[in-house]
Design a protein around this motif. Structure first.
Motif, PDB file in Angstrom:
ATOM      1  N   LEU A 166       1.179  -1.346   0.094  1.00  8.85           N
ATOM      2  CA  LEU A 166      -0.038  -0.364  -0.251  1.00  8.85           C
ATOM      3  C   LEU A 166       0.923   1.064   0.010  1.00  8.85           C
ATOM      4  CD1 LEU A 166      -2.430  -1.494   2.922  1.00  8.85           C
ATOM      5  CD2 LEU A 166      -2.987  -0.600   0.220  1.00  8.85           C
ATOM      6  N   ALA A 167       1.551   1.468   0.709  1.00  3.70           N
ATOM      7  CA  ALA A 167       2.263   2.174   0.515  1.00  3.70           C
ATOM      8  C   ALA A 167       3.207   2.731  -0.637  1.00  3.70           C
ATOM      9  CB  ALA A 167       4.002   2.293   1.219  1.00  3.70           C
ATOM     10  N   GLU A 168       3.722   1.515  -1.422  1.00  2.00           N
ATOM     11  CA  GLU A 168       4.493   1.845  -2.412  1.00  2.00           C
ATOM     12  C   GLU A 168       3.459   2.448  -3.268  1.00  2.00           C
ATOM     13  OE1 GLU A 168       7.591  -1.555  -2.111  1.00  2.00           O
ATOM     14  OE2 GLU A 168       5.515  -2.579  -3.386  1.00  2.00           O
ATOM     15  N   ILE A 169       2.042   1.702  -3.486  1.00  2.00           N
ATOM     16  CA  ILE A 169       1.117   2.601  -4.723  1.00  2.00           C
ATOM     17  C   ILE A 169       0.982   3.656  -4.048  1.00  2.00           C
ATOM     18  CG2 ILE A 169      -1.533   2.433  -5.337  1.00  2.00           C
ATOM     19  CD1 ILE A 169      -0.695  -0.677  -4.532  1.00  2.00           C
ATOM     20  N   LYS A 170       0.664   4.120  -2.982  1.00  2.00           N
ATOM     21  CA  LYS A 170       0.485   5.410  -2.516  1.00  2.00           C
ATOM     22  C   LYS A 170       1.878   6.177  -3.004  1.00  2.00           C
ATOM     23  CE  LYS A 170      -0.875   8.454   1.577  1.00  2.00           C
ATOM     24  NZ  LYS A 170       0.126   9.740   0.824  1.00  2.00           N
ATOM     25  N   SER A 182      -5.124  -1.109  -9.457  1.00  2.21           N
ATOM     26  CA  SER A 182      -4.503  -2.252  -9.251  1.00  2.21           C
ATOM     27  C   SER A 182      -5.495  -3.609  -8.519  1.00  2.21           C
ATOM     28  CB  SER A 182      -4.184  -2.090  -7.707  1.00  2.21           C
ATOM     29  OG  SER A 182      -3.168  -0.892  -7.724  1.00  2.21           O
ATOM     30  N   PHE A 183      -5.081  -4.540  -9.073  1.00  3.23           N
ATOM     31  CA  PHE A 183      -5.744  -6.109  -8.723  1.00  3.23           C
ATOM     32  C   PHE A 183      -6.119  -5.929  -7.199  1.00  3.23           C
ATOM     33  CE2 PHE A 183      -3.704  -7.302 -12.829  1.00  3.23           C
ATOM     34  CZ  PHE A 183      -4.207  -8.143 -13.511  1.00  3.23           C
ATOM     35  N   ILE A 184      -7.371  -6.592  -7.199  1.00  5.05           N
ATOM     36  CA  ILE A 184      -7.940  -6.285  -5.905  1.00  5.05           C
ATOM     37  C   ILE A 184      -8.164  -8.114  -5.526  1.00  5.05           C
ATOM     38  CG2 ILE A 184      -8.441  -4.265  -5.526  1.00  5.05           C
ATOM     39  CD1 ILE A 184     -11.562  -5.949  -6.274  1.00  5.05           C
ATOM     40  N   HIS A 185      -8.640  -8.633  -6.446  1.00  2.48           N
ATOM     41  CA  HIS A 185      -9.313 -10.529  -6.363  1.00  2.48           C
ATOM     42  C   HIS A 185      -8.640 -11.399  -7.265  1.00  2.48           C
ATOM     43  CE1 HIS A 185     -12.066 -12.799  -3.945  1.00  2.48           C
ATOM     44  NE2 HIS A 185     -12.372 -13.204  -4.845  1.00  2.48           N
ATOM     45  N   GLY A 186      -8.787 -12.573  -6.885  1.00  2.00           N
ATOM     46  CA  GLY A 186      -8.362 -13.579  -8.171  1.00  2.00           C
ATOM     47  C   GLY A 186      -7.117 -14.064  -7.947  1.00  2.00           C
ATOM     48  N   ALA A 187      -6.682 -14.857  -8.317  1.00  2.00           N
ATOM     49  CA  ALA A 187      -5.427 -15.169  -9.030  1.00  2.00           C
ATOM     50  C   ALA A 187      -4.110 -14.766  -8.746  1.00  2.00           C
ATOM     51  CB  ALA A 187      -5.179 -16.245 -10.341  1.00  2.00           C
ATOM     52  N   LEU A 188      -3.033 -14.941  -8.343  1.00  2.00           N
ATOM     53  CA  LEU A 188      -1.789 -14.307  -7.949  1.00  2.00           C
ATOM     54  C   LEU A 188      -0.553 -15.328  -8.573  1.00  2.00           C
ATOM     55  CD1 LEU A 188      -1.208 -13.297  -4.286  1.00  2.00           C
ATOM     56  CD2 LEU A 188      -1.553 -11.854  -6.465  1.00  2.00           C
ATOM     57  N   VAL A 262      -8.896  -5.199   3.633  1.00  2.00           N
ATOM     58  CA  VAL A 262      -8.641  -3.741   3.053  1.00  2.00           C
ATOM     59  C   VAL A 262      -9.082  -2.882   2.010  1.00  2.00           C
ATOM     60  CG1 VAL A 262      -6.114  -5.180   4.549  1.00  2.00           C
ATOM     61  CG2 VAL A 262      -6.364  -5.247   2.025  1.00  2.00           C
ATOM     62  N   LEU A 263     -10.323  -2.764   0.935  1.00  2.00           N
ATOM     63  CA  LEU A 263     -10.341  -2.343   0.739  1.00  2.00           C
ATOM     64  C   LEU A 263     -10.284  -1.129   1.198  1.00  2.00           C
ATOM     65  CD1 LEU A 263     -12.153  -2.473  -2.401  1.00  2.00           C
ATOM     66  CD2 LEU A 263     -14.007  -2.331  -0.754  1.00  2.00           C
ATOM     67  N   PRO A 264     -11.291  -0.263   2.140  1.00  2.00           N
ATOM     68  CA  PRO A 264     -10.844   0.952   2.213  1.00  2.00           C
ATOM     69  C   PRO A 264      -9.249   1.529   2.090  1.00  2.00           C
ATOM     70  CG  PRO A 264     -11.813   0.442   4.183  1.00  2.00           C
ATOM     71  CD  PRO A 264     -11.326  -0.749   3.478  1.00  2.00           C
ATOM     72  N   ASP A 265      -8.459   0.969   2.376  1.00  2.00           N
ATOM     73  CA  ASP A 265      -6.875   1.407   2.533  1.00  2.00           C
ATOM     74  C   ASP A 265      -6.467   1.531   1.159  1.00  2.00           C
ATOM     75  OD1 ASP A 265      -6.430   0.926   4.913  1.00  2.00           O
ATOM     76  OD2 ASP A 265      -6.023  -1.167   5.314  1.00  2.00           O
ATOM     77  N   ILE A 266      -6.997   0.654   0.185  1.00  2.00           N
ATOM     78  CA  ILE A 266      -6.003   0.150  -1.311  1.00  2.00           C
ATOM     79  C   ILE A 266      -6.875   1.475  -1.769  1.00  2.00           C
ATOM     80  CG2 ILE A 266      -6.978  -0.928  -3.477  1.00  2.00           C
ATOM     81  CD1 ILE A 266      -6.693  -3.555  -1.759  1.00  2.00           C
ATOM     82  N   ILE A 267      -8.286   1.581  -1.451  1.00  2.00           N
ATOM     83  CA  ILE A 267      -8.432   3.096  -2.461  1.00  2.00           C
ATOM     84  C   ILE A 267      -8.103   4.034  -2.014  1.00  2.00           C
ATOM     85  CG2 ILE A 267     -10.895   4.073  -2.273  1.00  2.00           C
ATOM     86  CD1 ILE A 267     -12.419   2.091  -2.512  1.00  2.00           C
ATOM     87  N   GLU A 268      -7.681   4.651  -0.149  1.00  2.00           N
ATOM     88  CA  GLU A 268      -7.285   5.659  -0.076  1.00  2.00           C
ATOM     89  C   GLU A 268      -5.845   5.791  -0.526  1.00  2.00           C
ATOM     90  OE1 GLU A 268      -7.904   5.312   4.417  1.00  2.00           O
ATOM     91  OE2 GLU A 268     -10.369   5.708   3.553  1.00  2.00           O
ATOM     92  N   ALA A 269      -5.124   5.039  -0.708  1.00  2.00           N
ATOM     93  CA  ALA A 269      -3.444   4.739  -1.455  1.00  2.00           C
ATOM     94  C   ALA A 269      -3.700   5.126  -2.545  1.00  2.00           C
ATOM     95  CB  ALA A 269      -3.174   3.466  -1.067  1.00  2.00           C
ATOM     96  N   VAL A 271      -5.858   3.786  -5.064  1.00  2.00           N
ATOM     97  CA  VAL A 271      -5.842   3.234  -6.534  1.00  2.00           C
ATOM     98  C   VAL A 271      -7.410   3.770  -7.207  1.00  2.00           C
ATOM     99  CG1 VAL A 271      -6.343   1.013  -6.759  1.00  2.00           C
ATOM    100  CG2 VAL A 271      -4.430   1.245  -5.628  1.00  2.00           C
ATOM    101  N   TYR A 272      -7.874   3.906  -8.397  1.00  2.00           N
ATOM    102  CA  TYR A 272      -8.367   4.626  -8.772  1.00  2.00           C
ATOM    103  C   TYR A 272      -9.123   2.627  -9.462  1.00  2.00           C
ATOM    104  CZ  TYR A 272     -11.816   5.723 -12.124  1.00  2.00           C
ATOM    105  OH  TYR A 272     -12.704   6.303 -13.149  1.00  2.00           O
ATOM    106  N   SER A 273      -9.254   2.919 -10.254  1.00  2.00           N
ATOM    107  CA  SER A 273      -8.718   1.056 -10.536  1.00  2.00           C
ATOM    108  C   SER A 273      -9.341   0.075  -9.783  1.00  2.00           C
ATOM    109  CB  SER A 273      -9.429   0.667 -12.276  1.00  2.00           C
ATOM    110  OG  SER A 273      -9.499   0.253 -12.622  1.00  2.00           O
ATOM    111  N   LEU A 274     -10.168  -0.658  -9.461  1.00  2.00           N
ATOM    112  CA  LEU A 274     -10.467  -1.920  -8.702  1.00  2.00           C
ATOM    113  C   LEU A 274     -10.629  -3.021  -9.643  1.00  2.00           C
ATOM    114  CD1 LEU A 274     -12.392  -0.539  -5.768  1.00  2.00           C
ATOM    115  CD2 LEU A 274     -10.155  -0.864  -5.599  1.00  2.00           C
ATOM    116  N   LYS A 275      -9.430  -3.891  -9.846  1.00  2.00           N
ATOM    117  CA  LYS A 275      -9.885  -4.958 -11.279  1.00  2.00           C
ATOM    118  C   LYS A 275      -9.653  -6.165 -10.375  1.00  2.00           C
ATOM    119  CE  LYS A 275      -6.961  -5.899 -15.088  1.00  2.00           C
ATOM    120  NZ  LYS A 275      -6.032  -5.054 -16.144  1.00  2.00           N
TER     121      LYS A 275
END
Length: 853
Positions: A166-170, A182-188, A262-269, A271-275
């Motif tokens: 999250l810090a790197e994205i921010k 950024s990807f938020i769900h599924g295979a890594l 951690v969805l709020p953290d991702i958005i607040e970092a 991330v505009y598009s949740l993939k």
């Protein structure tokens, strides 16, 4: 229905504006039906592939006709479509096929393309003005410096590497004005996307060409000495549902990610598009996951962090849709290691559902560990399963008659592989559903005047007005407002649904029903045309053909080549070598002892020093000595930078670069856009020369033009040559002989098949921070796993040596300007290999002769 007073429309517009400004839910669509279901489930946009150039070649990708229909459907409902053009492209593909393929979609209003290939990026930017370009996760964007390069090149969005926290994205968000996806769900993936050659070199199915065979989901066996000492539940514990007698496990198979907690953290970092990952998944998965994320994104946008709480039932539903043995939150919280790897099973794990209490000759008594629904499917083994015929409450017991052959001993737990109730819900709510665009309807009827009907798009305010037959004074029964409203709002065969209706009936009138219905159809068609017309684009006649002709004009590239490298030391070396019928030879070393053996060799022009030789602060003295010895031997010293450099390590990488410059050297082997961006910053005060490595892919001459343009107006920063790709044949490499820059061919190396943020040693509980190696076998092959502990990543090397140094006729066909030997093994002896006094037992030619699809 109620009259519109504007308040509800304003509220809807405010909600839409908030959603658009804050966040986008981006869903996968492997087919047209899935696209429809995704939109019904609340996706703001979908990403999908067409007939060419998509990184999921085996998905049920859309035909041209389907994609054009999908674009109209999306635009009618304020949705977006992003087309994946995220494979690497060979020279002829880029020259002849890419632009004609994209032209009809561009004209139809395609929102964006997702691109990996640098050359494709350059060609699309020039040919299609206004088309947004998203830098694919395959470009391995790991920090703000790389993101800035892409922003300056024309990207409107970067898809970050999955490995970022999250810090790197921010940090990217705070330092670069570019949209972040950024990807938020599924295979890594186990490997950094775009840095994986494992599938390619195992069986010829290249992930860079959309044909990954997913060898990371196979079993691998570490050396016995590397196995962890565990009690009860080790790699061979009782919980393993797929065991192997030799200690093998799914060492490279990550669990799936779920970013919901951690969805709020991702958005607040930032991330505009949740993939959501999953273009190879079915419609129930894609729509089901999308629906759940829509619920929680809306909850966050309405109530904020304080009102955000994830319900266990929704996590359970996501588990039922697909999981690989519980979820992780990916790398967002800077975690990695064994807890992220699905050692037991590489595919859908299901959820614990039934426990065997008793088995009497196939009459099995079960206890329900969860609520059981009709048509739930339970797995017995790989080949066999059975379904539930009824519903059972959690904790209840019931008996099922099953064949005696199944080993269903007391205490065994069965997993539910399909939730029947969840499947029914998704199919009813989303699958096969067609969106209807909300409109306001206003009918005006006055005696001896044409009927006037207005349709207004409630989300955008776009409106059309049509007139029809005249209304007459009523002779018998006058028309009633309620009946007229019913007729004009019956919009079943149109893309619209009436949100509000207003009928302005002036006097007692006769209104012909057939004329009113025709007016309604005309108005619907006119509004549809107006909405879609806002998206359609035009290109000058012959524009694409002109671009193709330009790309085939080799003189363009030769002019650029002459201008960019004229008078350089490298160019003079190349010209001298060509005159003497030899090629410059360069060498990469991983020990200083190897370097000592190379200094006296007259044919060597450059020595590449692996960065690990000098990564620690105390190594600066050795660095200066190495540079001095190299120059004294009349050789150019080159610092081979890390295979990956994340934002969190950018300062360490920058210090390494500054130390190299301070030691009196100025040339770097660059392996990522992040490194190129950092060097661009440093070039404001120092002359810097760059050699791009093979993983900065230059499959076509356009890609080299792109790389040159990234240096911009920084006169102190010069790309002096590129490294030729590892997946092309000699014949395909020859097609780029008119390249922008001199090209170097690696003729001897251990291939880096994966660069991973994970580490097998760490997964096995053997992390010692000692930069060591371990051996691993799988798929009838052997691999060396190198831990790069100073920057905490690992490299999986092919144990077989790539050796294409002989016969030289093959090298002549590829037409490189120089050749490079890489001595990855610390025990390798360069002087013996280069003089033919040492031959390796296990060698191969990689793709030099056979290539990839």
């Amino acid at each position: 229905m109620k009259d519109s007073n504007g308040k509800e429309r304003k509220k809807r517009q405010e909600q839409m504006s908030l959603r658009e400004n804050k966040v986008e839910i981006l869903a996968p669509a492997g087919s047209y039906d899935i696209l429809m279901a995704d939109f019904a489930a609340g996706a703001d946009a979908v990403y999908l592939g067409g007939a060419m150039f998509g990184a999921r070649a085996y998905a049920n990708n859309l035909s041209q006709e389907e994609l054009l229909r999908a674009l109209d459907y999306a635009h009618l409902h304020d949705k977006k479509i992003y087309l994946t053009v995220n494979t690497l492209m060979k020279q002829q593909e880029l020259e002849d096929r890419l632009l004609p393929y994209l032209e009809p979609f561009y004209k139809a209003g395609l929102s964006a393309v997702i691109v990996q290939d640098f050359g494709a990026f350059e060609a699309i930017k020039e040919a299609f003005p206004g088309l947004h370009i998203h830098a694919s996760t395959q470009m391995t964007v790991t920090g703000a410096a790389g993101a800035k390069l892409l922003k300056e090149a024309g990207a409107s969005r970067v898809v970050t590497a999955r490995e970022l926290n999250l810090a790197e994205i921010k940090a990217i968000h705070d330092n670069c004005d570019i949209e972040i996806e950024s990807f938020i769900h599924g295979a890594l993936c186990y490997c950094y996307s775009g840095q994986c050659l494992l599938s390619s070199f195992q069986g010829g199915r290249s992930g860079n060409r959309g044909r990954c065979a997913q060898p990371c989901r196979l079993m691998y066996t570490p050396q016995t000495s590397a196995m962890p000492r565990t009690k009860g539940k080790g790699l061979r514990g009782d919980e393993n549902r797929q065991k192997d007698s030799n200690g093998s496990a799914y060492l490279l198979s990550p669990k799936d990610m779920c970013g919901l907690p951690v969805l709020p953290d991702i958005i607040e970092a930032g991330v505009y598009s949740l993939k959501i990952e999953g273009r190879m998944k079915n419609v129930n998965y894609a729509a089901g996951v999308t629906g759940i994320y829509r619920k929680y994104v809306d909850r966050y946008l309405e109530y904020g962090r304080e009102g955000f709480k994830v319900e266990d039932s929704d996590i359970n539903d996501l588990m039922d849709l697909y999981n690989r043995g519980a979820f992780t939150t990916g790398y967002y919280n800077n975690t990695k290691g064994r807890e992220m790897i699905s050692l037991k099973r590489p595919n859908h794990m299901g959820t614990k559902a039934l426990k065997v209490l008793k088995n009497e000759g196939g009459r099995v008594l079960f206890e329900a560990l969860e609520q059981i629904y009709p048509q739930d499917v339970f797995e017995i083994d790989k080949e066999n399963s059975f379904s539930s015929g009824s519903a059972y409450a959690k904790g209840s017991r019931f008996t099922v008659n099953l064949p005696k052959k199944y080993r269903l001993e007391k205490g065994r737990v069965l997993y539910r592989m399909k939730n029947g109730e969840l499947t029914r819900f998704v199919e009813k709510q989303y699958v096969g559903q067609t969106l209807k665009k909300k409109i306001d309807v206003h009918l005006t009827a006055a005696c001896d005047r044409p009927l006037e009907l207005t349709f207004t798009d409630t989300s955008t305010g776009a409106a059309v007005t049509q007139t029809g037959a005249e209304a007459q004074a009523a002779q018998k029964q006058p028309a009633k407002k309620e009946r007229l409203a019913e007729i004009v709002t019956a919009l079943g065969d149109t893309p619209f649904a009436a949100e509000t209706v207003k009928v302005d009936l002036q006097g007692e009138l006769f209104v012909p029903v057939s004329a009113l219905k025709e007016l309604k159809r005309n108005c619907a068609q006119a509004l549809e045309k107006k909405i879609l017309g806002q998206y359609y684009r035009e290109l000058p006649k012959g524009a694409v053909e002109d671009r193709i002709a330009m790309s085939q004009d080799t003189q363009v590239y030769m002019d650029t080549k002459d201008a960019s490298v004229a008078g350089s030391v490298e160019n003079m070396q190349i010209q001298a070598a060509q005159q003497s019928q030899t090629r410059p030879v360069t060498v990469l070393v991983t020990t200083l002892r190897q370097a000592e053996s190379v200094y006296p060799m007259a044919d060597i022009t450059d020595i590449y020093f692996d960065f690990r030789l000098f990564i620690r602060e105390k190594d600066s003295r050795m660095m200066a000595e190495a540079v001095g010895k190299c120059k004294a031997a009349q050789k150019n010293p080159v610092l081979a930078l890390p295979h990956i450099l994340r934002g969190k390590d950018s300062q360490k990488g920058r210090q390494l670069m500054e130390n190299w410059l301070a030691a009196g050297a100025d040339t770097f082997l660059v392996r990522s856009l992040e490194q190129l961006g950092l060097l661009k910053e440093l070039s404001r005060s120092a002359v810097i020369r760059v050699i791009t490595d093979a993983n900065l892919y230059t499959w076509n001459t356009r890609a080299e033009q792109f790389l040159l343009k990234t240096t911009g107006t920084q006169k102190n920063l010069r790309i002096i040559r590129t490294t030729m790709p590892l997946e092309l044949t000699a014949q395909e490499l020859a097609q780029t002989k008119n390249a922008v820059l001199p090209r170097e061919l690696i003729v001897y190396t251990h291939l880096p098949l994966m660069v991973s943020e994970q580490c097998v040693k760490k997964t096995l509980g053997k992390c010692d921070g000692a930069n060591g190696r371990m051996t691993m076998t799988g798929y009838r092959q052997q691999y060396q796993v190198q831990s790069v502990c100073d920057l905490c990543y690992s490299i999986l090397y092919d144990d077989t040596v790539l050796d294409i140094s002989k016969p030289e006729t093959l090298i002549d066909k590829a037409a490189p300007d120089s050749i490079r030997y890489e001595f990855i093994e610390e025990t390798a002896e360069p002087d013996k290999v280069l003089t033919g006094r040492q031959n390796c037992e296990k060698t191969g030619r990689g793709h030099f002769e056979l290539g990839v699809e």
